[in-house]
Every structure is written in structure tokens, then in C-alpha cells.
Design an enzyme around this catalytic site. Structure first.
Site, PDB file in Angstrom:
ATOM      1  N   GLY A  78       3.312   2.080   2.991  1.00 44.51           N
ATOM      2  CA  GLY A  78       3.843   3.426   2.792  1.00 44.51           C
ATOM      3  C   GLY A  78       4.882   3.490   1.700  1.00 44.51           C
ATOM      4  CB  VAL A  90      -0.978   0.032   1.205  1.00 44.44           C
ATOM      5  CG1 VAL A  90      -2.057  -1.041   1.051  1.00 44.44           C
ATOM      6  CG2 VAL A  90      -0.248  -0.133   2.517  1.00 44.44           C
ATOM      7  CB  SER A  91       0.541   4.362  -1.891  1.00 43.70           C
ATOM      8  OG  SER A  91       0.491   3.613  -3.069  1.00 43.70           O
ATOM      9  CB  THR A  92      -0.640   6.320   2.541  1.00 43.52           C
ATOM     10  OG1 THR A  92      -1.867   5.635   2.788  1.00 43.52           O
ATOM     11  CG2 THR A  92      -0.719   7.094   1.233  1.00 43.52           C
ATOM     12  CD  GLN A 136      -3.470   3.362   0.812  1.00 43.33           C
ATOM     13  OE1 GLN A 136      -2.291   3.223   0.527  1.00 43.33           O
ATOM     14  NE2 GLN A 136      -4.422   3.536  -0.096  1.00 43.33           N
TER      15      GLN A 136
END
Length: 189
Positions: free
Chosen positions: A38, A9-11, A14
Site C-alpha cells: 500500500g 506494491v502500491s495498494t 495487492q
């Protein structure tokens, strides 16, 4: 047969839990779960800490399952490279998004061949766009490359003093540039 799974996940806000649940709902019993939280999708798979750990542990005959193709890399080129590396290790690669297809099977290899063609087109398009951008910048009179360390006036001083026989090493130290730059200016290169 051991099943490895990977989620990203990107952040930090999340969670990869939805990806893990999706794999379990598809009938996979995950023996080893690896994740990167992240981490942007723009980061190549080989530079992600969780993915690096997975690659260090997975062995021939084992299976890697992911929910989507983009979990295996940042773009088509990266995904293709990652899948080829895993296939070369004898690892079965399954992407649920592609209908539970093993990318190392004949049908999966066909998909990879098509992906490779898309990646090649992507590389060609990138080169074309880059060249067009450079040409446009030149046409607009923009100077390309790194900003010079010396002014035009200083370069003229260097040329004159170097041609008068002053040492390139002395000029190099005084103007804060390399000897090669001094010699190039002296010789008109």
C-alpha cells in the site's frame, strides 16, 4: 552469505507474493524478506517503513535482491542514492530485471553511471519545465507565491501609520503580520 529481499506494491489489495516467487524461481534462497504494502512508487525508498527496517538490519557482505529497479526508489535520483548507500555499506545489490546484475560490480557500476546521467538529465528537464511553467503563469498575470495576509487597503494603512511613527509591534499585532513585514512596508522594501 545472507540474502535479503524486498518487495513493494502500491495498494493494500495487492500482494508481494509474486515478487517473492519470482526471486525464488530465479534461484535465490531468501533469508530475510521485507515488504511495503500500500505504498506508492512515488514515495522515496528511505521513507518506506519496510525498506527502513531492511536498511537497519542489512550488513556488509550481505546481498539485497529485488525484482525490479523501481523497488529501490521513486525515480532515477532516488534509486541511484539508494544503491550508492548500499554499496557504501558493502552490500551487494541485485536487480533481476537487469539480468541478475550486481549493481555494485564493475558492470553494475557502468549501469549506475548511465543511470546517473539519465537522472541528471531528468533533474535538468524538471528545472526547465518548472521555469517554463512559472514564466507562463507570470505572462498570464497570475500572482505567484503565498496569498497575502493583508489587503492592498490594509497595506496602505500600515505604510501610512508606520511612517507616522506608530510602533511596528503594535501594527504587527493589530494586522496579524510579522514585525519584519511592517518594517518592510514602512521602508518600501
Amino acid at each position: 552469505m545472507t540474502t535479503f529481499a524486498y518487495g513493494r506494491v502500491s495498494t493494500a489489495e495487492q500482494t508481494t507474493e509474486n515478487q517473492r516467487l519470482e526471486l525464488e524461481q530465479a534461484g535465490y534462497t531468501v533469508d530475510y524478506w521485507f515488504q511495503d504494502v500500500g505504498v506508492s512508487g512515488k514515495c522515496p525508498a528511505s521513507e518506506r517503513a519496510g525498506f527502513q527496517e531492511l536498511m537497519a538490519r542489512i550488513r556488509k557482505g550481505e546481498t539485497l535482491v529485488v525484482t525490479k529497479l523501481d523497488r529501490l526508489g521513486r525515480d532515477a535520483v532516488d534509486v541511484l542514492s539508494t544503491v550508492h548507500r548500499l554499496a557504501g555499506m558493502g552490500v551487494k545489490v541485485v536487480v533481476l530485471q537487469l539480468g541478475d546484475t550486481d549493481l555494485t560490480s564493475p558492470a553494475g557500476k557502468l549501469m549506475l553511471t548511465m543511470l546517473s546521467a539519465v537522472a541528471e538529465m531528468e533533474r535538468g528537464s524538471l528545472i526547465e519545465r518548472t521555469q517554463a511553467g512559472l514564466e507562463r503563469a507570470k505572462a498570464e498575470g497570475k500572482r505567484l507565491g503565498r496569498k497575502p495576509k493583508t489587503t492592498e487597503e490594509q497595506r496602505e494603512q500600515i505604510k501610512a501609520r508606520a511612517r507616522a511613527g506608530e510602533s511596528p509591534s503594535v501594527l504587527s499585532r493589530e494586522f496579524g503580520v510579522s514585525r519584519a513585514t511592517i518594517i518592510g512596508l514602512r521602508d518600501g522594501v
